[in-house]
Design a protein around this motif. Sequence first.
Motif, PDB file in Angstrom:
ATOM      1  N   SER A 180       0.829  -1.205   0.000  1.00  0.00           N
ATOM      2  CA  SER A 180       0.000   0.000   0.000  1.00  0.00           C
ATOM      3  C   SER A 180       0.864   1.255   0.000  1.00  0.00           C
ATOM      4  O   SER A 180       0.638   2.196  -0.781  1.00  0.00           O
ATOM      5  CB  SER A 180      -0.939   0.010   1.214  1.00  0.00           C
ATOM      6  N   ASN A 181       1.863   1.298   0.886  1.00  0.00           N
ATOM      7  CA  ASN A 181       2.735   2.474   0.994  1.00  0.00           C
ATOM      8  C   ASN A 181       3.509   2.696  -0.301  1.00  0.00           C
ATOM      9  O   ASN A 181       3.676   3.837  -0.746  1.00  0.00           O
ATOM     10  CB  ASN A 181       3.698   2.306   2.170  1.00  0.00           C
ATOM     11  N   TYR A 182       3.993   1.593  -0.891  1.00  0.00           N
ATOM     12  CA  TYR A 182       4.792   1.708  -2.109  1.00  0.00           C
ATOM     13  C   TYR A 182       3.963   2.293  -3.257  1.00  0.00           C
ATOM     14  O   TYR A 182       4.397   3.221  -3.944  1.00  0.00           O
ATOM     15  CB  TYR A 182       5.322   0.324  -2.492  1.00  0.00           C
ATOM     16  N   MET A 183       2.754   1.762  -3.466  1.00  0.00           N
ATOM     17  CA  MET A 183       1.928   2.256  -4.569  1.00  0.00           C
ATOM     18  C   MET A 183       1.460   3.684  -4.322  1.00  0.00           C
ATOM     19  O   MET A 183       1.400   4.496  -5.255  1.00  0.00           O
ATOM     20  CB  MET A 183       0.729   1.334  -4.802  1.00  0.00           C
ATOM     21  N   SER A 184       1.135   4.023  -3.088  1.00  0.00           N
ATOM     22  CA  SER A 184       0.717   5.396  -2.785  1.00  0.00           C
ATOM     23  C   SER A 184       1.826   6.382  -3.086  1.00  0.00           C
ATOM     24  O   SER A 184       1.590   7.467  -3.636  1.00  0.00           O
ATOM     25  CB  SER A 184       0.296   5.505  -1.309  1.00  0.00           C
ATOM     26  N   ALA A 185       3.061   6.016  -2.760  1.00  0.00           N
ATOM     27  CA  ALA A 185       4.193   6.909  -2.986  1.00  0.00           C
ATOM     28  C   ALA A 185       4.436   7.150  -4.466  1.00  0.00           C
ATOM     29  O   ALA A 185       4.807   8.250  -4.887  1.00  0.00           O
ATOM     30  CB  ALA A 185       5.444   6.329  -2.330  1.00  0.00           C
ATOM     31  N   ARG A 186       4.210   6.127  -5.283  1.00  0.00           N
ATOM     32  CA  ARG A 186       4.514   6.259  -6.715  1.00  0.00           C
ATOM     33  C   ARG A 186       3.324   6.704  -7.552  1.00  0.00           C
ATOM     34  O   ARG A 186       3.497   7.191  -8.672  1.00  0.00           O
ATOM     35  CB  ARG A 186       5.065   4.938  -7.232  1.00  0.00           C
ATOM     36  N   LEU A 187       2.118   6.538  -7.027  1.00  0.00           N
ATOM     37  CA  LEU A 187       0.936   6.943  -7.787  1.00  0.00           C
ATOM     38  C   LEU A 187       0.333   8.260  -7.302  1.00  0.00           C
ATOM     39  O   LEU A 187      -0.514   8.831  -7.984  1.00  0.00           O
ATOM     40  CB  LEU A 187      -0.138   5.856  -7.713  1.00  0.00           C
ATOM     41  N   GLY A 188       0.736   8.730  -6.136  1.00  0.00           N
ATOM     42  CA  GLY A 188       0.182   9.979  -5.630  1.00  0.00           C
ATOM     43  C   GLY A 188       0.400  11.131  -6.597  1.00  0.00           C
ATOM     44  O   GLY A 188       1.535  11.399  -7.020  1.00  0.00           O
ATOM     45  N   GLY A 189      -0.691  11.789  -6.996  1.00  0.00           N
ATOM     46  CA  GLY A 189      -0.600  12.889  -7.951  1.00  0.00           C
ATOM     47  C   GLY A 189      -0.514  12.454  -9.399  1.00  0.00           C
ATOM     48  O   GLY A 189      -0.422  13.290 -10.302  1.00  0.00           O
ATOM     49  N   ARG A 190      -0.550  11.142  -9.655  1.00  0.00           N
ATOM     50  CA  ARG A 190      -0.482  10.617 -11.020  1.00  0.00           C
ATOM     51  C   ARG A 190      -1.717   9.757 -11.300  1.00  0.00           C
ATOM     52  O   ARG A 190      -2.372   9.285 -10.381  1.00  0.00           O
ATOM     53  CB  ARG A 190       0.771   9.757 -11.220  1.00  0.00           C
ATOM     54  N   THR A 191      -1.980   9.547 -12.571  1.00  0.00           N
ATOM     55  CA  THR A 191      -3.022   8.588 -12.939  1.00  0.00           C
ATOM     56  C   THR A 191      -2.422   7.187 -12.909  1.00  0.00           C
ATOM     57  O   THR A 191      -1.198   7.022 -12.904  1.00  0.00           O
ATOM     58  CB  THR A 191      -3.572   8.867 -14.344  1.00  0.00           C
ATOM     59  N   MET A 192      -3.297   6.191 -12.907  1.00  0.00           N
ATOM     60  CA  MET A 192      -2.820   4.812 -12.947  1.00  0.00           C
ATOM     61  C   MET A 192      -1.987   4.565 -14.197  1.00  0.00           C
ATOM     62  O   MET A 192      -0.938   3.909 -14.148  1.00  0.00           O
ATOM     63  CB  MET A 192      -4.012   3.850 -12.899  1.00  0.00           C
ATOM     64  N   ALA A 193      -2.431   5.116 -15.327  1.00  0.00           N
ATOM     65  CA  ALA A 193      -1.688   4.919 -16.573  1.00  0.00           C
ATOM     66  C   ALA A 193      -0.300   5.539 -16.500  1.00  0.00           C
ATOM     67  O   ALA A 193       0.670   4.990 -17.026  1.00  0.00           O
ATOM     68  CB  ALA A 193      -2.471   5.519 -17.742  1.00  0.00           C
ATOM     69  N   GLU A 194      -0.190   6.688 -15.855  1.00  0.00           N
ATOM     70  CA  GLU A 194       1.108   7.367 -15.759  1.00  0.00           C
ATOM     71  C   GLU A 194       2.072   6.636 -14.839  1.00  0.00           C
ATOM     72  O   GLU A 194       3.281   6.621 -15.083  1.00  0.00           O
ATOM     73  CB  GLU A 194       0.911   8.802 -15.242  1.00  0.00           C
ATOM     74  N   GLY A 195       1.554   6.030 -13.762  1.00  0.00           N
ATOM     75  CA  GLY A 195       2.439   5.402 -12.789  1.00  0.00           C
ATOM     76  C   GLY A 195       2.702   3.939 -13.018  1.00  0.00           C
ATOM     77  O   GLY A 195       3.706   3.403 -12.538  1.00  0.00           O
ATOM     78  N   ARG A 196       1.832   3.277 -13.785  1.00  0.00           N
ATOM     79  CA  ARG A 196       1.918   1.824 -13.920  1.00  0.00           C
ATOM     80  C   ARG A 196       3.228   1.368 -14.550  1.00  0.00           C
ATOM     81  O   ARG A 196       3.902   0.464 -14.032  1.00  0.00           O
ATOM     82  CB  ARG A 196       0.737   1.319 -14.747  1.00  0.00           C
ATOM     83  N   SER A 197       3.630   1.961 -15.656  1.00  0.00           N
ATOM     84  CA  SER A 197       4.840   1.507 -16.348  1.00  0.00           C
ATOM     85  C   SER A 197       6.085   1.718 -15.485  1.00  0.00           C
ATOM     86  O   SER A 197       6.997   0.884 -15.475  1.00  0.00           O
ATOM     87  CB  SER A 197       4.996   2.228 -17.688  1.00  0.00           C
TER      88      SER A 197
END
Length: 344
Positions: A180-197
């Motif tokens: 949870s912490n890892y995904m929040s840190a990398r997706l915060g302020g981004r869309t799923m498409a922007e952070g997924r790759s």
Amino acid sequence: MIQELNERSRQIFRTIVESYLETGEPVGSRTLAQRLGIALSPASIRNVMQDLEHAGLLYSPHASAGRMPTQAGLRIFVDSFLELGNLTEDERRSIEAYGAAAGKSVEELLTEATKQLSGLSQCAGLVVAPKTDKALSHVEFVYLGPGRALAVLVSEDGSVENRIVEVPAGLTPSALQEASNYMSARLGGRTMAEGRSRILREIDERRAELDLLAAKVVEAGLATWAGDEERNMLIVSGRARLLDDLTALADLERVRQLFDDLESKRDVLQLMELAQDADGVRIFIGSENKLFSLSGSSLIVAPFRRKDERIVGMIGVIAPTRVNYGRVVPMVDYTARMIGRLMT
């Protein structure tokens, strides 16, 4: 083909189609003689009608009935004879009114637009657009039991989406929190498409600071969201209007099949491709579009664009083939332009 017809044949053909679009009934020679206003006997008119039938532009539903246009005849009429009307001021105001209220989401705007278009045209309104990817605030995984967790995505606008994901057996609460912490840190302020790759690249290159179980949870969550097969938003309003003119059970069954196809979003991607290829309003009559061929309906659609001129969706109507094209086409066109002005 229309160039091969003489002026008399063109006039008779046009009058037959206009009468059919108005009444839905076959047109006979005596009715034509009255409507044409020229000195032609019913016998002469019947000869021309027979020639038009041999050319594949008309057909007779019964031996003693008048003539109706074939699908090919309707296509030629739309391409060569259709005269577009003008919207009334009331119609313009109705179309513009749906976007007047501030604070509406894109989906709310498009839903209101299809309702307005359906009401004005007396057809079923339809819009197809990609689902908007919202910037995310945080992500959380909630343990549901062995092998299952709930992925919760919270957007910056406060909206929440949930999905159930499969997770490794033996998952610990600490691994779930780490994911949870890892995904929040990398997706915060981004869309799923922007952070997924970026996330997948980090995991693949083993640069992510995750233990093995947490990494599998992250991958499962990403796969679930990326595997969403309904990335296109489909909104249909006024479906019941397609049933208004039906009399035969076979016609009813065909329209029901269309409803099922729309419900399952079958061939929605094809509709989006139509939008990408369109420069303005496009009209598909009957079998010219696979999705509507069985129902015998016409599809009248126009793309709408963002301010950067990129096409982002299409809006239109599903109508009986004998719809008043000259009246409906301007409605679809104006609605698409209106949506474009509201898109950011």
